[in-house]
Design a protein around this motif. Structure first.
Motif, PDB file in Angstrom:
ATOM      1  N   GLN A  47       0.853  -1.186   0.000  1.00 35.96           N
ATOM      2  CA  GLN A  47       0.000   0.000   0.000  1.00 35.96           C
ATOM      3  C   GLN A  47       0.892   1.241   0.000  1.00 35.96           C
ATOM      4  O   GLN A  47       1.926   1.244   0.654  1.00 35.96           O
ATOM      5  CB  GLN A  47      -0.882   0.026   1.264  1.00 35.96           C
ATOM      6  CG  GLN A  47      -1.850  -1.119   1.384  1.00 35.96           C
ATOM      7  CD  GLN A  47      -3.100  -0.872   0.560  1.00 35.96           C
ATOM      8  OE1 GLN A  47      -3.470   0.270   0.326  1.00 35.96           O
ATOM      9  NE2 GLN A  47      -3.725  -1.933   0.098  1.00 35.96           N
ATOM     10  N   PRO A  48       0.508   2.280  -0.718  1.00 34.01           N
ATOM     11  CA  PRO A  48       1.369   3.472  -0.751  1.00 34.01           C
ATOM     12  C   PRO A  48       1.500   4.175   0.602  1.00 34.01           C
ATOM     13  O   PRO A  48       2.461   4.887   0.833  1.00 34.01           O
ATOM     14  CB  PRO A  48       0.697   4.381  -1.778  1.00 34.01           C
ATOM     15  CG  PRO A  48      -0.665   3.842  -1.968  1.00 34.01           C
ATOM     16  CD  PRO A  48      -0.662   2.412  -1.560  1.00 34.01           C
ATOM     17  N   ASN A  49       0.547   3.958   1.518  1.00 30.95           N
ATOM     18  CA  ASN A  49       0.630   4.629   2.824  1.00 30.95           C
ATOM     19  C   ASN A  49       1.313   3.773   3.887  1.00 30.95           C
ATOM     20  O   ASN A  49       1.369   4.151   5.034  1.00 30.95           O
ATOM     21  CB  ASN A  49      -0.754   5.051   3.302  1.00 30.95           C
ATOM     22  CG  ASN A  49      -1.731   3.893   3.371  1.00 30.95           C
ATOM     23  OD1 ASN A  49      -1.440   2.807   2.875  1.00 30.95           O
ATOM     24  ND2 ASN A  49      -2.895   4.124   3.949  1.00 30.95           N
ATOM     25  N   HIS A  50       1.867   2.617   3.518  1.00 31.35           N
ATOM     26  CA  HIS A  50       2.634   1.801   4.448  1.00 31.35           C
ATOM     27  C   HIS A  50       4.009   2.416   4.680  1.00 31.35           C
ATOM     28  O   HIS A  50       4.531   3.110   3.823  1.00 31.35           O
ATOM     29  CB  HIS A  50       2.835   0.382   3.907  1.00 31.35           C
ATOM     30  CG  HIS A  50       1.623  -0.480   4.021  1.00 31.35           C
ATOM     31  ND1 HIS A  50       1.539  -1.706   3.435  1.00 31.35           N
ATOM     32  CD2 HIS A  50       0.440  -0.297   4.649  1.00 31.35           C
ATOM     33  CE1 HIS A  50       0.372  -2.244   3.692  1.00 31.35           C
ATOM     34  NE2 HIS A  50      -0.316  -1.402   4.430  1.00 31.35           N
ATOM     35  N   LEU A  51       4.576   2.127   5.824  1.00 34.02           N
ATOM     36  CA  LEU A  51       5.940   2.572   6.103  1.00 34.02           C
ATOM     37  C   LEU A  51       6.917   1.751   5.276  1.00 34.02           C
ATOM     38  O   LEU A  51       6.653   0.599   4.945  1.00 34.02           O
ATOM     39  CB  LEU A  51       6.269   2.409   7.581  1.00 34.02           C
ATOM     40  CG  LEU A  51       5.482   3.296   8.544  1.00 34.02           C
ATOM     41  CD1 LEU A  51       5.812   2.916   9.986  1.00 34.02           C
ATOM     42  CD2 LEU A  51       5.785   4.756   8.309  1.00 34.02           C
TER      43      LEU A  51
END
Length: 135
Positions: free
Chosen positions: A65-69
């Motif tokens: 996911q693009p919002n994962h660290l």
């Protein structure tokens, strides 16, 4: 070679971790210089060729996911060896030779300073390349 093949910054960072850990081990040797039956310890030498191979063979971790660290690689522990053949042993069977430990500490400090300087220069070079790339 591309950046995903060899991450020079990661190798330098691991080297600095190794040198910091070695400093702790040498400091423990000095602190236990008068402890009966204490055997001096040191870290096993790093194998740069093997580290390079490991860095090349490591599969990059992917973010789903693009919002994962961003993924973080696990920390490795360094192997500690006891001196197998100490130069001297005192009557209380302590194998710490302070002069030898001071030489190791001095060399370790020099290696750390060199590595930190290379790290800073590489970062400066990358910043310069990025700042001029937008012109």
């Amino acid at each position: 070679m591309s950046d995903d093949k060899i991450n020079l910054m990661q190798l330098m960072s691991k080297r600095m971790d190794y040198l910091a850990e070695r400093h702790k081990v040498i400091s423990q040797n000095v602190a236990n210089a008068d402890t009966p039956n204490y055997r001096a310890r040191d870290l096993r030498q790093q194998n740069f060729t093997q580290a390079l191979k490991d860095a090349n063979n490591r599969q990059p971790l992917a973010m789903t996911q693009p919002n994962h660290l961003a993924p973080v690689s696990p920390q490795t522990k360094f192997a500690v060896d006891k001196d197998k053949k100490p130069y001297e042993t005192s009557l209380d069977k302590n194998s710490v030779v302070l002069e030898e430990q001071m030489m190791k500490m001095s060399q370790n400090q020099s290696d750390y300073t060199l590595n930190a300087e290379l790290y800073n220069r590489y970062t400066s070079m990358a910043k310069m390349a990025l700042s001029r790339g937008g012109q």
